[in-house]
Write a protein that holds these residues in place. Sequence first.
Motif, short mmCIF file in Angstrom:
data_model
loop_
_atom_site.label_atom_id
_atom_site.label_comp_id
_atom_site.label_asym_id
_atom_site.label_seq_id
_atom_site.Cartn_x
_atom_site.Cartn_y
_atom_site.Cartn_z
N ASP A 77 -43.34 -16.44 -1.53
CA ASP A 77 -42.70 -15.11 -1.64
C ASP A 77 -42.00 -14.74 -0.33
N HIS A 78 -42.67 -15.02 0.77
CA HIS A 78 -42.13 -14.67 2.08
C HIS A 78 -40.84 -15.46 2.36
N ILE A 79 -40.90 -16.76 2.15
CA ILE A 79 -39.74 -17.62 2.45
C ILE A 79 -38.57 -17.28 1.52
N ILE A 80 -38.86 -17.20 0.23
CA ILE A 80 -37.77 -17.00 -0.73
C ILE A 80 -37.18 -15.59 -0.59
N SER A 81 -38.01 -14.64 -0.25
CA SER A 81 -37.46 -13.29 -0.08
C SER A 81 -36.41 -13.28 1.04
N ALA A 82 -36.67 -14.01 2.13
CA ALA A 82 -35.67 -14.10 3.21
C ALA A 82 -34.42 -14.83 2.73
N VAL A 135 -31.36 -26.31 -0.60
CA VAL A 135 -32.34 -26.69 -1.61
C VAL A 135 -33.74 -26.52 -1.03
N VAL A 136 -34.65 -26.01 -1.83
CA VAL A 136 -36.04 -25.93 -1.36
C VAL A 136 -36.91 -26.85 -2.22
N CYS A 137 -37.82 -27.54 -1.54
CA CYS A 137 -38.75 -28.45 -2.23
C CYS A 137 -40.18 -28.01 -1.94
N PRO A 138 -40.68 -27.05 -2.72
CA PRO A 138 -42.06 -26.61 -2.52
C PRO A 138 -43.04 -27.63 -3.11
N LEU A 142 -43.59 -24.84 -7.77
CA LEU A 142 -42.26 -25.09 -8.34
C LEU A 142 -41.84 -24.03 -9.35
N GLN A 143 -42.75 -23.75 -10.28
CA GLN A 143 -42.42 -22.79 -11.34
C GLN A 143 -42.15 -21.40 -10.75
N HIS A 144 -43.02 -21.01 -9.84
CA HIS A 144 -42.90 -19.68 -9.22
C HIS A 144 -41.57 -19.58 -8.45
N VAL A 145 -41.29 -20.60 -7.66
CA VAL A 145 -40.06 -20.58 -6.86
C VAL A 145 -38.83 -20.62 -7.78
N LYS A 146 -38.96 -21.38 -8.86
CA LYS A 146 -37.84 -21.43 -9.81
C LYS A 146 -37.50 -20.03 -10.33
N GLU A 147 -38.54 -19.27 -10.66
CA GLU A 147 -38.32 -17.89 -11.14
C GLU A 147 -37.67 -17.04 -10.05
N PRO A 189 -27.68 -19.23 -5.65
CA PRO A 189 -27.09 -20.55 -5.39
C PRO A 189 -28.11 -21.61 -4.96
N TYR A 190 -29.35 -21.23 -4.74
CA TYR A 190 -30.31 -22.18 -4.21
C TYR A 190 -30.71 -23.24 -5.23
N GLY A 191 -30.90 -24.45 -4.73
CA GLY A 191 -31.35 -25.54 -5.58
C GLY A 191 -32.85 -25.76 -5.40
N LEU A 192 -33.43 -26.45 -6.38
CA LEU A 192 -34.87 -26.68 -6.38
C LEU A 192 -35.15 -28.17 -6.47
N GLY A 193 -36.12 -28.62 -5.69
CA GLY A 193 -36.52 -30.03 -5.76
C GLY A 193 -38.02 -30.18 -5.65
N ALA A 194 -38.51 -31.34 -6.10
CA ALA A 194 -39.93 -31.66 -5.94
C ALA A 194 -40.05 -32.71 -4.84
N GLN A 195 -41.28 -32.99 -4.48
CA GLN A 195 -41.50 -33.88 -3.32
C GLN A 195 -41.88 -35.30 -3.70
#
Length: 249
Positions: free
Chosen positions: A20-25, A40-43, A48-53, A59-65
Amino acid sequence: MAGPIIIGNWKMNGLTKDADHIISALLTYSNNHKNFAKTVVCPPFTQLQHVKELIKNTPYGLGAQDCHVASKGAHTGDIAADMIKDLGAEYVIVGHSERRKDHSETDQLILQKTQAAQSSGLLPVVCIGETKEERESGQYKEVIATQIKGSLPSEFKGLVAYEPVWAIGTGISAKNEDIAEVIEFIREKLIAQYGENGKKTPILYGGSVKPNNVKDIFAIAELGGVLVGGVSLIPEDFLQLVNIAQDFI
Ligand SMILES: O=C[C@H](O)COP(=O)(O)O
């Protein structure tokens, strides 16, 4: 949007409050800036699901590790590339040196993961890089050539991340001329392996990328972006990288 891509690898960090802290910024930044570099963020899997929401319609992309080689089956505790894709991610990091080391992942296994990722429609970010000993003994190009040959499939659609193991998490990035030499070497190998297509693969650098060294790193010819560990957990610093990347778009 073009220019360097910035991929934040949170590694095994990030409870819900941290996400929440990182994505809010990041959301504050995207509300105030237009046309910034692909970020792109890879939590970890659990976020993953939470960050996706949280990043929906941004414009941010999402990735897995990481991902498993199989698309489903009896693999307790593992996650398939199809599952990551199903969740809405676009990228998956494969072959990170921490997995090569901690889980004895071989080029052969990484090749299979890369293929699994591609089959699912994910863009694999395939990590390669030499250890300190391999660098000091002068074998680094041989090591990198072997990793490219062994980890990349005959048709490759993804990104390559050069991460010298000795520069990861140490606070000491590789020297620019060393990064440039290896990036150029990787480009030559990709062209030898894929012809014209080898010219298109983004080649990233990772290893102690910080606001105070990223400008020089972005200036390296052929560099397609950065894969960032520690700094991706500090939103003010991570966003400085994004901001500096704007000069290279
Ligand atoms: O995946 C990221 C790399 O391992 C770099 O990590 P670092 O930026 O903490 O050195």
